[in-house]
Design a protein around this motif. Structure first.
Motif, PDB file in Angstrom:
ATOM      1  N   LYS A   1       0.837  -1.206   0.000  1.00  0.00           N
ATOM      2  CA  LYS A   1       0.000   0.000   0.000  1.00  0.00           C
ATOM      3  C   LYS A   1       0.874   1.259   0.000  1.00  0.00           C
TER       4      LYS A   1
ATOM      5  N   MET B   1       2.815  -8.110  11.650  1.00  0.00           N
ATOM      6  CA  MET B   1       3.247  -7.041  10.770  1.00  0.00           C
ATOM      7  C   MET B   1       4.718  -6.730  11.109  1.00  0.00           C
ATOM      8  N   SER B   2       5.250  -5.652  10.535  1.00  0.00           N
ATOM      9  CA  SER B   2       6.686  -5.382  10.741  1.00  0.00           C
ATOM     10  C   SER B   2       7.078  -5.380  12.218  1.00  0.00           C
TER      11      SER B   2
ATOM     12  N   ARG C   1       2.194 -10.248   7.281  1.00  0.00           N
ATOM     13  CA  ARG C   1       1.916  -9.144   6.341  1.00  0.00           C
ATOM     14  C   ARG C   1       2.880  -8.000   6.656  1.00  0.00           C
TER      15      ARG C   1
ATOM     16  N   GLY D   1       5.086  -4.633   5.548  1.00  0.00           N
ATOM     17  CA  GLY D   1       5.275  -3.502   4.642  1.00  0.00           C
ATOM     18  C   GLY D   1       6.534  -2.724   4.960  1.00  0.00           C
ATOM     19  N   THR D   2       6.513  -2.001   6.079  1.00  0.00           N
ATOM     20  CA  THR D   2       7.584  -1.069   6.428  1.00  0.00           C
ATOM     21  C   THR D   2       8.972  -1.708   6.424  1.00  0.00           C
TER      22      THR D   2
ATOM     23  N   ARG E   1       5.961   4.532   4.989  1.00  0.00           N
ATOM     24  CA  ARG E   1       5.036   4.985   3.947  1.00  0.00           C
ATOM     25  C   ARG E   1       4.859   6.484   4.003  1.00  0.00           C
TER      26      ARG E   1
HETATM   27  C1  LIG Z   1      -0.281  -1.705   6.482  1.00  0.00           C
HETATM   28  C2  LIG Z   1      -0.707  -3.040   6.929  1.00  0.00           C
HETATM   29  C3  LIG Z   1       0.233  -4.034   7.253  1.00  0.00           C
HETATM   30  C4  LIG Z   1       1.742  -3.806   7.215  1.00  0.00           C
HETATM   31  O1  LIG Z   1       2.153  -2.987   8.246  1.00  0.00           O
HETATM   32  P1  LIG Z   1       3.724  -2.673   8.477  1.00  0.00           P
HETATM   33  O2  LIG Z   1       3.774  -2.204   9.873  1.00  0.00           O
HETATM   34  O3  LIG Z   1       4.104  -1.637   7.492  1.00  0.00           O
HETATM   35  O4  LIG Z   1       4.465  -3.938   8.248  1.00  0.00           O
HETATM   36  C5  LIG Z   1      -0.238  -5.273   7.655  1.00  0.00           C
HETATM   37  N1  LIG Z   1      -1.569  -5.540   7.714  1.00  0.00           N
HETATM   38  C6  LIG Z   1      -2.492  -4.617   7.403  1.00  0.00           C
HETATM   39  C7  LIG Z   1      -3.923  -4.976   7.506  1.00  0.00           C
HETATM   40  C8  LIG Z   1      -2.098  -3.340   6.997  1.00  0.00           C
HETATM   41  O5  LIG Z   1      -3.037  -2.435   6.686  1.00  0.00           O
END
Ligand SMILES: *Cc1c(COP(=O)(O)O)cnc(C)c1O
Length: 230
Positions: A35, A202-203, A218, A220-221, A227
């Motif tokens: 995203k 997540m991260s 999941r 991202g960062t 972001r």
């Molecule tokens: C943005 C997001 C992530 C990733 O988050 P990070 O902290 O950047 O790894 C995971 N799951 C969902 C539902 C998100 O919206």
């Protein structure tokens, strides 16, 4: 740091944590959360072995879809019913189903496209902290309702987003609650209730999520950097 280097670090961490907690590293799959990142960045990740990406907005999937090829798209954010039709033939799995109404819309659109959609049910194990997800006590009924009303849906497991905690052990407790719910349906005899995926971590908290049994992290960062929300 480059996307390639970050990916290597994240993959190493996933393997390391899996082994540390007595799990097979191959059972923990990486979803790169893309995203607010460009098709160019996403394609760089794909060139470096990413097979699954996560987006939380329908519009972003629509905008990027034709520029990003050869990858499984996961819808991980809140999904409005009126937008299901835009992504039903694009995504591999929807992680964020939290109502029967939404499931029925997914089922209707899946049937129009002659496909079976894989979904996860989003559970909110902490009550008021997060806006989305069903309370644990509604899970039984939700699974039965979706099973009985939505022949074009396969229920593959659960998803959870831990609230932000100062202490990782609190996130761990949150994930453990979802894992306990998950375990009840692993041997479900219904054909389209096929619990094998647990989307957690997540991260900032994937280490404890892996410890508690996550099969999809999941991230991202840690891959793409911070972001830019502008
Ligand atoms: C943005 C997001 C992530 C990733 O988050 P990070 O902290 O950047 O790894 C995971 N799951 C969902 C539902 C998100 O919206």
């Amino acid at each position: 740091m480059s996307i390639k280097n970050n990916l290597n670090l994240v993959r190493n961490d996933i393997s390391k944590f899996a082994e540390e907690f007595g799990r097979n590293p191959e059972d923990v799959k990486l979803i790169a959360v893309t995203k607010l990142h460009s098709p160019e960045e996403i394609n760089e990740a794909i060139e470096n072995g990413v097979t699954d990406i996560g987006e939380n907005k329908v519009q972003e999937i629509q905008e990027k879809y034709d520029k990003v090829k050869g990858v499984n798209w996961h819808l991980i954010g809140h999904l409005q019913r009126n937008k299901v039709k835009y992504i039903i033939d694009k995504v591999y799995m929807i992680h964020s189903v939290d109502s029967l109404k939404l499931a029925k819309e997914i089922d209707k659109r899946a049937s129009q496209h002659n496909l079976t959609m894989k979904i996860l049910i989003q559970v909110n194990a902490e009550g008021e902290e997060s806006k989305f997800g069903i309370p644990p006590e509604d899970l039984d009924q939700m699974i039965t309702d979706i099973y009985e009303n939505c022949p074009n849906i396969e229920i593959c497991g659960l998803m959870g987003i831990a609230p932000f905690y100062d202490d990782l052990e609190d996130a761990s407790g949150f994930f453990a609650k979802i894992k306990a719910l998950f375990d009840r349906y692993v041997d479900d005899v219904r054909d389209r209730v096929n619990f094998k995926e647990l989307s957690m971590g997540m991260s900032g908290d994937f280490k404890v999520a892996i410890r508690e049994g996550s099969t999809y992290v999941r991230i991202g960062t840690a891959i793409f950097g911070a972001r830019d929300y502008r």
